[in-house]
Design an enzyme around this catalytic site. Structure first.
Site, PDB file in Angstrom:
ATOM      1  N   SER A   1      87.518  38.266  63.951  1.00 43.16           N
ATOM      2  CA  SER A   1      88.812  37.951  63.346  1.00 43.16           C
ATOM      3  C   SER A   1      88.911  36.437  63.159  1.00 43.16           C
ATOM      4  O   SER A   1      88.111  35.681  63.709  1.00 43.16           O
ATOM      5  CB  SER A   1      89.941  38.419  64.252  1.00 43.16           C
ATOM      6  OG  SER A   1      90.028  37.571  65.374  1.00 43.16           O
ATOM      7  N   LYS A   2      89.935  36.013  62.397  1.00 43.31           N
ATOM      8  CA  LYS A   2      90.113  34.572  62.146  1.00 43.31           C
ATOM      9  C   LYS A   2      90.338  33.818  63.458  1.00 43.31           C
ATOM     10  O   LYS A   2      89.844  32.729  63.673  1.00 43.31           O
ATOM     11  CB  LYS A   2      91.326  34.362  61.236  1.00 43.31           C
ATOM     12  CG  LYS A   2      91.032  34.653  59.787  1.00 43.31           C
ATOM     13  CD  LYS A   2      91.752  33.646  58.886  1.00 43.31           C
ATOM     14  CE  LYS A   2      91.342  33.800  57.440  1.00 43.31           C
ATOM     15  NZ  LYS A   2      92.253  34.583  56.625  1.00 43.31           N
ATOM     16  N   ARG A   3      91.146  34.428  64.334  1.00 42.23           N
ATOM     17  CA  ARG A   3      91.471  33.797  65.611  1.00 42.23           C
ATOM     18  C   ARG A   3      90.228  33.610  66.468  1.00 42.23           C
ATOM     19  O   ARG A   3      89.979  32.539  67.022  1.00 42.23           O
ATOM     20  CB  ARG A   3      92.458  34.701  66.345  1.00 42.23           C
ATOM     21  CG  ARG A   3      93.650  34.160  66.751  1.00 42.23           C
ATOM     22  CD  ARG A   3      94.356  33.631  67.819  1.00 42.23           C
ATOM     23  NE  ARG A   3      94.105  33.980  69.160  1.00 42.23           N
ATOM     24  CZ  ARG A   3      94.696  34.980  69.787  1.00 42.23           C
ATOM     25  NH1 ARG A   3      95.540  35.773  69.159  1.00 42.23           N
ATOM     26  NH2 ARG A   3      94.459  35.182  71.038  1.00 42.23           N
TER      27      ARG A   3
END
Ligand code: GLU
Length: 496
Positions: A258-260
């Site tokens: 994910s981006k996080r």
């Protein structure tokens, strides 16, 4: 299949919707290798038809990332070529013409359904636990009536008319043949209401017009592969060969990143974005070596490859269809191997920017002298600064507790340092040949262990506990500075 003799035409067709990640880098690399191996062409096509997801900086980052990896393309938006334009937003008319060709041949139709109605239909289908699909309202319209509505300016899209009977068989060169019921293939939109082609149409048309022979793309396109095949056939064209490459999974092997999670990685000195690896001290050669093996292999043991090796050895029959978990320790491993295989001049040139960034004006002559001392001791280029920054400083300030020899007092340690200073002062030059023997003799005379005395000297002269070999380092620092630093260490010990 592994030894293709004829020159290919291949394309890397990224959408400029965000940062360039490792998966894109690998895709570009496979295309590049196949083109170079066969003496063919590598085309860069920017698929920017989805204006809502367009990120203005993304295209430049792609160019930079590919240049950094060493993947030069033969045709593309910036370099041109005989089949341009190479940016899909500049090919609008081409897609409109081709959509019209499909309408005229009965393979596509205008659709006037309002988005709100379609959304309601979708909700109902989901409630009935059906796969959401277009309900076919406009499929049955009389073509002449539909054309009249379009001419009158009514808002519309174009949909592909999939056959409702029979099956379609497609061949993925990695996984083999896949057969689906035509009734399961949705009448997808191929031209949006703004007149821009959707991927399903645009990519198939471009691959044909650009004479693409082999398509590498992500396995997320497998579900729409039969639709693409039908579109290509509806035009009466021969399809290129399709290779659907495995996706990358996060290091745990569980799911996509994910981006996080990607942002968290950066804090630990890792990333999934191609351009970040430069800053993190990785060599493009290592990144290439690392990603090429995430989904392809040469045999079951060879691991070290230069770009030239890969151009010679790349083949089409050793792709792995299983998703590959990103393994950063492998990257470190390759980075070490590639750092060690560089010439001294080359490594000096690569580490220099890291010194400058740390505010250290590293001169070329000295850099070249320290490279042999650190080449086997650094894992990433930025580590050279920690390891060897002291060579360029006027003064070093070791923590005084590092100067105290274990088991001795500060005063006793100062005494040892004075004895060392005497011996070194007696030498016209300080290097391994001149200093090592007399220093070892001194260690023995003092009844200490080499590690005790050399640890003190190391801290005094380099300011750090870990450094390149001591006497080699002293030779680079120079006699005068070495003596000065030991004197300073003595003063520090006496002041304790
Ligand atoms: N623009 C598509 C993507 O980024 C390209 C897929 C393809 O290579 O055909 O996923």
């Amino acid at each position: 299949m592994s030894n293709i003799e004829t020159p290919v035409r291949v394309r890397f067709a990224p959408s400029p919707t965000g940062r360039m990640h490792l998966g894109s880098g690998r895709m570009a690399l496979y295309n590049y290798l196949l083109a170079r191996k066969t003496g063919g062409q590598f085309i860069l096509r920017v698929e920017d038809t989805d204006q809502r997801r367009y990120v203005p900086t993304a295209e430049q980052e792609l160019y930079d990332g590919m240049h950094w990896l060493g993947l030069q393309w033969d045709e593309g938006p910036d370099v041109g070529g005989p089949y341009g334009p190479y940016r899909q937003s500049e090919r609008k008319e081409i897609y409109q013409q081709h959509a019209k060709m499909l309408i005229d041949s009965g393979h596509a139709y205008y659709c006037f359904c309002a988005p709100e109605r379609l959304e309601r239909v979708r909700q109902e289908q989901m409630k009935r636990k059906e796969q959401p699909h277009y309900d076919g309202t406009c499929r049955a319209l009389d073509p002449a009536e539909a054309a009249a509505r379009v001419a009158a300016g009514e808002r519309h899209v174009v949909r592909f008319k999939t056959p409702k009977e029979g099956t379609t068989t497609v061949v993925d060169e990695i996984r083999g043949a896949i057969t689906v019921q035509n009734s399961s293939i949705d009448d997808q939109i191929i031209l949006r209401s703004d007149g821009l082609g959707v991927y399903h149409l645009a990519a198939m048309v471009d691959d044909h017009l650009m004479k693409i022979t082999h398509v590498f793309r992500g396995s997320e396109w497998l579900p729409s592969f039969p639709l693409h095949h039908l579109i290509i056939r509806a035009f009466g064209w021969e399809p290129p060969k399709f290779y659907h490459l495995s996706v990358f999974l996060k290091p745990s092997g569980k799911g996509k990143m994910s981006k996080r999670e990607a942002a968290d990685l950066m804090k630990d000195g890792f990333s999934i974005f191609v351009k970040d690896f430069e800053e993190l001290g990785y060599l493009p050669e290592a990144v290439v070596n690392w990603i090429v093996l995430m989904g392809w292999s040469y045999d079951d043991h060879t691991e070290f490859f230069t770009m030239q090796d890969l151009i010679e050895k790349f083949s089409l029959d050793r792709f792995n269809p299983s998703p590959a978990a990103i393994n950063f320790s492998k990257l470190d491993h390759f980075n070490g191997l590639h750092i060690r295989s560089l010439s001294h001049e080359d490594l000096a040139r690569r580490i220099k920017p890291f010194f400058l960034k740390a505010g250290i004006q590293a001169d070329d002559a000295r850099l070249l002298r320290i490279v042999p001392l650190i080449q086997h001791r650094i894992g990433t280029l930025d580590e050279a600064v920690d390891m060897a920054g002291f060579f360029f400083r006027d003064e070093v300030t070791p923590p005084v507790e590092d100067l105290v020899i274990q088991g001795l007092s500060a005063a006793q340690s100062a005494q040892v340092a004075r004895r060392c200073l005497e011996v070194l002062k007696g030498l016209p030059e300080i290097n391994v040949e001149t200093a090592e023997e007399p220093m070892r003799a001194l260690v023995e005379a003092l009844g200490l262990k080499p590690g005790q005395v050399f640890g003190l000297l190391r801290s005094a002269v380099t300011g750090q506990r870990v450094s390149p070999p001591l006497f080699e380092s002293m030779a680079v620092i120079g006699r005068e500075k070495v003596l000065e630093r030991i004197e300073r260490a003595i003063r520090l010990l006496e002041g304790m």
